[in-house]
Design a protein around this motif. Structure first.
Motif, PDB file in Angstrom:
ATOM      1  N   LEU A 311       0.857  -1.183   0.000  1.00 51.04           N
ATOM      2  CA  LEU A 311       0.000   0.000   0.000  1.00 51.04           C
ATOM      3  C   LEU A 311       0.891   1.230   0.000  1.00 51.04           C
ATOM      4  N   ALA A 312       0.577   2.168  -0.913  1.00 49.54           N
ATOM      5  CA  ALA A 312       1.406   3.371  -1.008  1.00 49.54           C
ATOM      6  C   ALA A 312       1.226   4.253   0.220  1.00 49.54           C
ATOM      7  N   LYS A 313      -0.025   4.413   0.661  1.00 44.67           N
ATOM      8  CA  LYS A 313      -0.308   5.274   1.810  1.00 44.67           C
ATOM      9  C   LYS A 313      -1.312   4.604   2.744  1.00 44.67           C
ATOM     10  N   PRO A 314      -0.886   3.563   3.452  1.00 43.68           N
ATOM     11  CA  PRO A 314      -1.836   2.846   4.305  1.00 43.68           C
ATOM     12  C   PRO A 314      -2.324   3.716   5.455  1.00 43.68           C
ATOM     13  N   GLY A 315      -3.641   3.672   5.719  1.00 41.56           N
ATOM     14  CA  GLY A 315      -4.182   4.486   6.799  1.00 41.56           C
ATOM     15  C   GLY A 315      -5.065   3.728   7.762  1.00 41.56           C
ATOM     16  N   LEU A 316      -5.653   2.605   7.289  1.00 45.02           N
ATOM     17  CA  LEU A 316      -6.614   1.879   8.136  1.00 45.02           C
ATOM     18  C   LEU A 316      -6.736   0.444   7.624  1.00 45.02           C
ATOM     19  N   ILE A 317      -6.806  -0.503   8.557  1.00 39.63           N
ATOM     20  CA  ILE A 317      -7.067  -1.899   8.177  1.00 39.63           C
ATOM     21  C   ILE A 317      -8.335  -2.354   8.884  1.00 39.63           C
ATOM     22  N   ILE A 318      -9.197  -3.039   8.141  1.00 35.89           N
ATOM     23  CA  ILE A 318     -10.426  -3.584   8.726  1.00 35.89           C
ATOM     24  C   ILE A 318     -10.439  -5.088   8.494  1.00 35.89           C
ATOM     25  N   VAL A 319     -10.736  -5.842   9.541  1.00 31.84           N
ATOM     26  CA  VAL A 319     -10.887  -7.285   9.395  1.00 31.84           C
ATOM     27  C   VAL A 319     -12.322  -7.617   9.765  1.00 31.84           C
ATOM     28  N   ASP A 320     -13.151  -7.871   8.758  1.00 30.25           N
ATOM     29  CA  ASP A 320     -14.550  -8.174   9.020  1.00 30.25           C
ATOM     30  C   ASP A 320     -14.694  -9.660   9.312  1.00 30.25           C
ATOM     31  N   GLU A 321     -15.612 -10.012  10.199  1.00 25.50           N
ATOM     32  CA  GLU A 321     -15.802 -11.413  10.634  1.00 25.50           C
ATOM     33  C   GLU A 321     -14.477 -11.971  11.128  1.00 25.50           C
ATOM     34  N   GLU A 322     -13.849 -11.241  12.048  1.00 27.50           N
ATOM     35  CA  GLU A 322     -12.485 -11.572  12.438  1.00 27.50           C
ATOM     36  C   GLU A 322     -12.356 -12.974  13.034  1.00 27.50           C
ATOM     37  N   HIS A 323     -13.463 -13.535  13.532  1.00 25.37           N
ATOM     38  CA  HIS A 323     -13.417 -14.866  14.148  1.00 25.37           C
ATOM     39  C   HIS A 323     -13.342 -15.966  13.096  1.00 25.37           C
ATOM     40  N   ASP A 324     -13.504 -15.604  11.822  1.00 20.41           N
ATOM     41  CA  ASP A 324     -13.691 -16.638  10.806  1.00 20.41           C
ATOM     42  C   ASP A 324     -12.446 -17.507  10.615  1.00 20.41           C
ATOM     43  N   PRO A 325     -12.631 -18.830  10.654  1.00 20.94           N
ATOM     44  CA  PRO A 325     -11.463 -19.722  10.536  1.00 20.94           C
ATOM     45  C   PRO A 325     -10.712 -19.565   9.219  1.00 20.94           C
ATOM     46  N   SER A 326     -11.362 -19.024   8.191  1.00 23.13           N
ATOM     47  CA  SER A 326     -10.673 -18.946   6.897  1.00 23.13           C
ATOM     48  C   SER A 326      -9.542 -17.923   6.899  1.00 23.13           C
ATOM     49  N   PHE A 327      -9.435 -17.094   7.931  1.00 25.61           N
ATOM     50  CA  PHE A 327      -8.285 -16.182   8.005  1.00 25.61           C
ATOM     51  C   PHE A 327      -7.002 -16.926   8.329  1.00 25.61           C
ATOM     52  N   LYS A 328      -7.141 -18.180   8.776  1.00 22.97           N
ATOM     53  CA  LYS A 328      -5.936 -18.980   9.054  1.00 22.97           C
ATOM     54  C   LYS A 328      -5.644 -19.849   7.847  1.00 22.97           C
ATOM     55  N   GLN A 329      -4.451 -19.698   7.307  1.00 24.10           N
ATOM     56  CA  GLN A 329      -4.016 -20.568   6.204  1.00 24.10           C
ATOM     57  C   GLN A 329      -3.602 -21.905   6.796  1.00 24.10           C
ATOM     58  N   GLN A 330      -4.173 -23.000   6.270  1.00 26.28           N
ATOM     59  CA  GLN A 330      -3.995 -24.294   6.923  1.00 26.28           C
ATOM     60  C   GLN A 330      -2.955 -25.185   6.275  1.00 26.28           C
TER      61      GLN A 330
END
Ligand code: ADP
Ligand code: ZN
Ligand code: ZN
Length: 730
Positions: A311-330
């Motif tokens: 990101l050239a100018k990062p300002g904010l990160i949002i993680v929606d449904e943060e509990h979701d198991p798919s955020f973990k690479q298995q």
């Protein structure tokens, strides 16, 4: 000068190269072409030094730089190196994860642009030469006379394709010529932010809290049920971010990243948005990646791997449904995108917002330490009543094909009252077991320690673990009696319901019924138009879909999650129940949720019913604390597998012996033990669990121990991997 280069290979080290004589200097973060064995590969320079552990005379030289400029900025490069260290994964493979495929293969970092200009003849004579009726050609010439040069898609209203045809015609007549322009840094596109609904007080507070932390690190938790207005909060916080001239990165689970969600962003922001998900072609992914990197995309929306987007100018990160198991690479590089999003935000000194109706216990524990960063949204707007949850005891109620009598009666009642009904079962197929009542034989996979699942109304057998599809069986191979399906999958529930409620149009939603892209969308559209009254499905139903007419949800089997060997299973179960319940009774209709179980007295289930997810989470966190499981401890799992039955256990015993004595270390080792499913796809599997009091003690231990483990001769006979912060213990 020696370059330490990360190369996409399963080795936990850098490869040292020399720079060729007289070549332009190469910077850290640049991609280079390097000789590797007999191949020529793309690597990324991580270090510049004047020494090497290898004899310098024997080092090979890199062939050339790829771009003459760094691919990764220092902050992102350091994050990748940090992630490789933290997850104990070869850094070359980590970096490969962060690169779109064409860049791994040496494609240029920035797209060289083809531009067009008039030739001297064209400039002087074109308008005189071209007939009056050749309006399109004349239009292009007039445009170029004014603008000197242009890319095809900048010309005319017809867009690139129409202009390109005209340009080619003019080119054959010697009136225009093309040239390759040095890529220009994309200008920051103007952004227009459209008005959304006025926020309620809690939303307002949440937005103000996030806004107040723009420009510094803070990990916010936005805790609110589905439909409580979380996305509205994201949209407003993003608006503030864009107003500062910064970019926002939004991460969502694959299944929740629907066209509706993207439309919602596009409707609110007249700004370039880059979307990254698994359905993209390599080139689409590359162009989204480039747009994020050069700053022309102001909002980047993506799934797990988007956490590595430059990101050239990062300002904010949002993680929606943060509990979701798919955020973990298995597999492979086993990382948690949610956790890395927090680390990235911290290193960039920007806020991250984790949103969920059912936050993970890790996130809740963190929020207890920083209550000022926890924003709760009230129950769903315009509907004060949350759905009523009750249990159906499977031991005392008669059932027909897995649906107990009280549930059948409730379904009839809700259908008669004009409501929609959803039945949730996390098991696709027809039945999980094919059984011989005469002798007790059951169909098992030849390559796994698992039963075969029946599919297609019992006409097809499939192993859910290795994909094997042995031919169908009608008679028991041992005693030749007729075999019969036992238990229920979604197909069988569908069959039973069609028979029982022939008047109610039904749709089934699982991986078998909606395979192609767009199919899910069209079924959901039918549901929204009320053309479907009964809905049967798996996990696919729990994510971000809006069913305004749904009034009854039946969870067919809660017991799958209550008695698992995995300490996280009850958390997943509670999340699933709350997420599916969140579908019932929106838009003012009161909802009802029935949970079928054989253990209605289970303490966590009781807590969930009496006090909702809050009470459940408090109980579960207390239990984790008492038993010393995460988030009150840290884990790592060393897994091994091999075709030879004894090899994994042999290797893991050797690995255990390679660790310092118990008295000399802060961590405990549990096992080795065979995996819960010992044999899978013909390979035998075992595991050894590392249990540490803290993240730092775990890291200290792994660093020295894994160096020993890598050197073990027994390791040559197995395939092994380390999983730091595993989300599943098998
Ligand atoms: P969540 O992300 O928590 O599921 P959404 O942000 O999607 O919730 O909100 C659910 C619905 O309510 C959406 O249709 C949204 O437009 C609407 N909504 C949210 N906040 C407000 C508000 N303050 N006023 C009016 N409508 C709202
Ligand atoms: Zn038999
Ligand atoms: Zn199998």
């Amino acid at each position: 000068m020696i370059l330490g280069v990360a190369i996409d290979a399963p080795l936990r080290r850098l490869f040292d190269y020399r720079t060729p004589e007289g070549a332009p200097p190469i910077q850290v973060g640049e991609r280079v072409w390097a000789p590797f064995g007999h191949r020529r590969v793309v690597g990324v320079v991580l270090e510049q030094r004047d020494y090497s552990d290898a004899p310098v005379a024997k080092l090979r030289s890199i062939l050339s730089g790829v771009d003459g400029a760094p691919t990764f900025d220092p902050a992102l490069l350091q994050l990748l190196v940090w992630a490789a260290e933290y997850y104990r994964h070869p850094v070359g493979e980590v970096i490969a994860t962060a690169l779109p495929a064409p860049l791994r293969a040496g494609a240029p970092l920035v797209q060289a642009q083809i531009r067009w200009r008039l030739t001297p003849t064209g400039r002087n004579n074109a308008l005189a030469q071209l007939p009056k009726r050749a309006a399109r050609l004349r239009g292009v010439v007039e445009f170029l006379l004014q603008r000197i040069d242009a890319a095809a898609d900048e010309i005319g209203a017809g867009g690139g394709a129409a202009a390109l045809g005209a340009l080619r015609t003019l080119e054959t007549r010697g009136l225009v010529e093309r040239f390759v322009a040095a890529p220009v840094q994309a200008a920051c596109a103007p952004v227009r932010i459209l008005e959304g609904p006025g926020l309620n007080t809690q939303q307002q507070t949440a937005v103000e809290r996030i806004d107040a932390t723009l420009g510094s690190f803070a990990a916010h938790l936005l805790y609110g049920v589905t439909g409580s207005g979380k996305t509205e909060v994201y949209l407003n916080a993003i608006a503030s971010t864009l107003a500062r001239g910064e970019q926002a990165l939004v991460m969502a689970p694959e299944i929740a990243l629907t066209p509706q969600l993207i439309t919602r962003f596009k409707d609110r922001f007249e700004a370039p948005i880059a979307v990254m998900h698994s359905g993209l072609t390599d080139l689409e992914r590359l162009s989204a990646w480039r747009a994020a990197r050069d700053g022309s995309a102001r909002i980047v929306i993506g799934t797990r791997s988007a956490v590595f987007t430059p990101l050239a100018k990062p300002g904010l990160i949002i993680v929606d449904e943060e509990h979701d198991p798919s955020f973990k690479q298995q597999e492979g590089f086993r990382y948690s995108a949610r956790d890395l999003a927090i680390v990235r935000a911290q290193r960039l000194a920007i806020p991250v917002v984790l949103g969920s109706a059912t936050p993970s216990l890790e996130t809740l524990a963190r929020a207890q330490r920083t209550p000022e960063l926890l924003s709760r949204l009230p129950e769903r707007a315009g509907d004060a009543r949350p759905p009523r949850l009750s249990l159906v005891d499977l031991r005392t109620n008669a059932q027909a094909h897995g649906v107990a009598t009280p549930a059948l009666l409730a379904i009839r009642r809700h259908l008669d009252a004009g409501g929609q009904v959803m039945l949730f079962l996390n098991r696709r197929g027809y039945a999980p077991v094919l059984f011989c009542p005469a002798c007790g034989w059951a169909a098992r996979c030849a390559r796994c320690d698992a039963h075969l699942t029946l599919h297609d109304r019992a006409r097809r057998l499939l192993c859910h673990h290795c994909g094997a599809e042995p031919s169908a069986i009608e008679r028991c191979p041992d005693c030749l009696e007729a075999v019969k399906p036992v238990g229920q999958g979604t197909e069988r529930i569908e069959e039973a319901l069609r028979e029982r409620f022939p008047d109610a149009p039904l749709a089934r939603i699982d991986r078998d019924s909606v395979r192609r892209k767009g199919e899910l969308e069209s079924v959901l559209e039918r549901v929204r138009r009320n053309e479907v009254r009964l809905l049967v499905g798996t996990q696919m139903l729990t994510k971000g879909h809006d069913f305004p007419n749904l009034t009854l949800v039946v969870v067919l089997n809660a017991d799958q999650g209550l008695f698992s060997t995995d300490f996280r299973a009850s958390e997943r179960l509670a999340q699933t129940i709350v997420q599916v319940s969140g579908r019932a009774g929106r838009a003012g209709r009161p909802g009802e949720v029935l949970i079928q179980t054989e253990s209605p007295d289970h303490p966590l289930l009781r807590l969930l019913l009496s006090g909702g997810y809050d009470a459940f989470a408090a109980g579960a966190l207390k239990e984790r604390q008492e038993t010393g499981w995460p988030p009150f401890a840290r884990l790592a799992l060393l897994r091994a597998e091999a075709a030879v039955p004894a090899a994994p256990m042999h290797f893991l015993r050797a690995a255990r012996s390679a660790a310092p004595d118990q008295s000399m270390r802060e961590v405990s080792l549990l096992g080795p033990a065979p995996a819960p499913m010992e044999r899978r796809a013909g390979r035998h599997r075992a595991q050894l669990l590392v249990h540490a009091p803290s993240h730092s003690s775990l890291q200290r231990f792994l660093k020295t121990w894994l160096a020993e483990v890598e050197a073990l001769p027994a390791g040559k006979r197995v395939r092994w991997s380390i999983d730091v912060d595993p989300s599943e213990l098998f």
